[in-house]
Write a protein that holds these residues in place. Structure first.
Motif, PDB file in Angstrom:
ATOM      1  N   CYS A  10       0.734  -1.319  -0.017  1.00 27.40           N
ATOM      2  CA  CYS A  10      -0.043  -0.065  -0.139  1.00 27.40           C
ATOM      3  C   CYS A  10       0.940   1.375   0.100  1.00 27.40           C
ATOM      4  CB  CYS A  10      -1.114  -0.189   1.165  1.00 27.40           C
ATOM      5  SG  CYS A  10      -0.108   0.056   2.587  1.00 27.40           S
ATOM      6  N   ILE A  11       2.152   1.135   0.352  1.00 30.30           N
ATOM      7  CA  ILE A  11       3.074   2.389   0.293  1.00 30.30           C
ATOM      8  C   ILE A  11       3.522   2.495  -1.213  1.00 30.30           C
ATOM      9  CG2 ILE A  11       5.053   3.412   1.085  1.00 30.30           C
ATOM     10  CD1 ILE A  11       4.521   1.500   3.666  1.00 30.30           C
ATOM     11  N   PRO A  15       8.839  -1.646  -3.494  1.00 25.59           N
ATOM     12  CA  PRO A  15       8.943  -2.962  -4.315  1.00 25.59           C
ATOM     13  C   PRO A  15       8.178  -4.200  -3.526  1.00 25.59           C
ATOM     14  CG  PRO A  15      11.034  -2.262  -4.065  1.00 25.59           C
ATOM     15  CD  PRO A  15      10.086  -1.426  -3.084  1.00 25.59           C
ATOM     16  N   GLN A  16       7.442  -4.758  -4.482  1.00 23.93           N
ATOM     17  CA  GLN A  16       6.464  -5.591  -3.825  1.00 23.93           C
ATOM     18  C   GLN A  16       6.883  -6.991  -3.459  1.00 23.93           C
ATOM     19  OE1 GLN A  16       3.048  -5.922  -6.941  1.00 23.93           O
ATOM     20  NE2 GLN A  16       2.355  -3.974  -6.085  1.00 23.93           N
ATOM     21  N   GLN A  24       8.815  -3.624   7.143  1.00 25.68           N
ATOM     22  CA  GLN A  24       8.084  -2.378   7.221  1.00 25.68           C
ATOM     23  C   GLN A  24       7.070  -2.537   8.326  1.00 25.68           C
ATOM     24  OE1 GLN A  24       6.517  -1.524   3.044  1.00 25.68           O
ATOM     25  NE2 GLN A  24       8.448  -0.065   2.810  1.00 25.68           N
ATOM     26  N   GLY A  25       6.432  -3.603   8.454  1.00 28.52           N
ATOM     27  CA  GLY A  25       5.519  -3.970   9.456  1.00 28.52           C
ATOM     28  C   GLY A  25       6.404  -3.914  10.591  1.00 28.52           C
ATOM     29  N   VAL A  49      18.176  -3.840  -0.497  1.00 25.92           N
ATOM     30  CA  VAL A  49      17.223  -4.838  -0.508  1.00 25.92           C
ATOM     31  C   VAL A  49      17.493  -6.018  -1.484  1.00 25.92           C
ATOM     32  CG1 VAL A  49      14.828  -5.505  -0.861  1.00 25.92           C
ATOM     33  CG2 VAL A  49      15.483  -3.384   0.179  1.00 25.92           C
ATOM     34  N   PRO A  50      17.665  -7.202  -0.989  1.00 28.78           N
ATOM     35  CA  PRO A  50      17.796  -8.411  -1.907  1.00 28.78           C
ATOM     36  C   PRO A  50      16.519  -8.750  -2.754  1.00 28.78           C
ATOM     37  CG  PRO A  50      18.253  -8.959   0.487  1.00 28.78           C
ATOM     38  CD  PRO A  50      17.611  -7.736   0.375  1.00 28.78           C
ATOM     39  N   ARG A  51      16.915  -8.949  -4.033  1.00 29.37           N
ATOM     40  CA  ARG A  51      15.741  -9.326  -4.795  1.00 29.37           C
ATOM     41  C   ARG A  51      15.975 -10.524  -5.716  1.00 29.37           C
ATOM     42  NH1 ARG A  51      18.345  -4.526  -4.911  1.00 29.37           N
ATOM     43  NH2 ARG A  51      19.974  -5.158  -6.602  1.00 29.37           N
TER      44      ARG A  51
END
Length: 244
Positions: A10-11, A15-16, A24-25, A49-51
């Motif tokens: 929702c932000i 990245p999803q 973030q939670g 952030v790892p992808r």
């Protein structure tokens, strides 16, 4: 004035990824319960952030995974950046598990101005264990560790992540011998010793070659000389006749 805390998809611009939503939670809950603390000011750097794409083999990256991106984000010339690559044929674990020959791990390094140290800012992995390998690279990039620091940490063998220690140790060693005063002194000393040994080897080789050539050029004993030697020898027929 209440506050609205949000996490996940929702932000806008986030990245999803499940692992980002989870982080973030945690941050939202922390900020709601203990606002104003130093940890609450920490923000997530999306470049670290790892992808990972879970194909076979897995494909993923973390941090500033290529030189062009690293140069742009860090605002440094490309000459200050370097890469280290390790392929599957150099990994004992990958060979034992018949890893895809195209598998590799690559690190992107930010080199200090004097060249003595290099900090890991990102990496790419194509491997059946890419996700696990990238977890360590993510920690290294977050803590801003150098190849020297990572190379000192003993990794279990044989593992897929052992290649990270190997790459870092190799990089730190090369920088020591190339840029450190003591390292350069040792290289000079070893080089001189190697040259001396090479000169000795060449002299000995030439000496042996001269001996071989001299032996080949020497004339064989003549038949007459051989006859004289035989007739003069004690116990020969000619010697016996003369004695009689």
């Amino acid at each position: 004035g209440g506050h609205v805390y949000a996490a996940g998809d929702c932000i806008a611009g986030t990245p999803q990824f499940t692992h980002i939503a989870g982080w973030q939670g945690f941050a939202a809950a922390r900020n709601a319960l203990v606002p104003g603390t130093e940890s609450a000011k920490h923000t997530l750097d999306m470049h670290r952030v790892p992808r990972v794409t879970y194909t076979d083999p897995e494909v993923g990256s973390v941090g500033l995974a290529d030189v062009a991106t690293a140069a742009r984000v860090l605002d440094v010339p490309a000459a200050r950046l370097a890469t280290r690559k390790w392929t599957a044929d150099k990994s004992d674990r990958a060979l034992c598990e018949r890893e895809d020959p195209a598998a590799f791990v690559e690190l992107v390094l930010l080199v200090t101005k004097h060249g003595k140290l290099a900090r890991i800012v990102g990496g790419t992995a194509v491997s059946s264990r890419a996700g696990e390998i990238l977890s360590e690279i993510a920690l290294i990039a977050e803590m801003k560790l150098s190849t020297l620091q990572v190379g000192k940490a003993v990794h279990p063998y044989p593992t897929h992540s052992f290649v990270i220690q190997h790459m870092c140790s190799e990089d730190a060693q090369e920088r020591f011998f190339k840029h450190d005063f003591i390292g350069k002194y040792l290289v000079g000393k070893f080089t001189k010793a190697a040259k001396r040994n090479e000169k000795r080897r060449l002299r000995l080789q030439q000496k042996n070659a001269n001996k071989t050539a001299a032996a080949a050029a020497a004339p064989p004993p003549s038949a007459a000389a051989a006859t004289v030697e035989m007739t003069d020898a004690p116990g020969s027929s000619a010697s016996a006749a003369s004695e009689a």
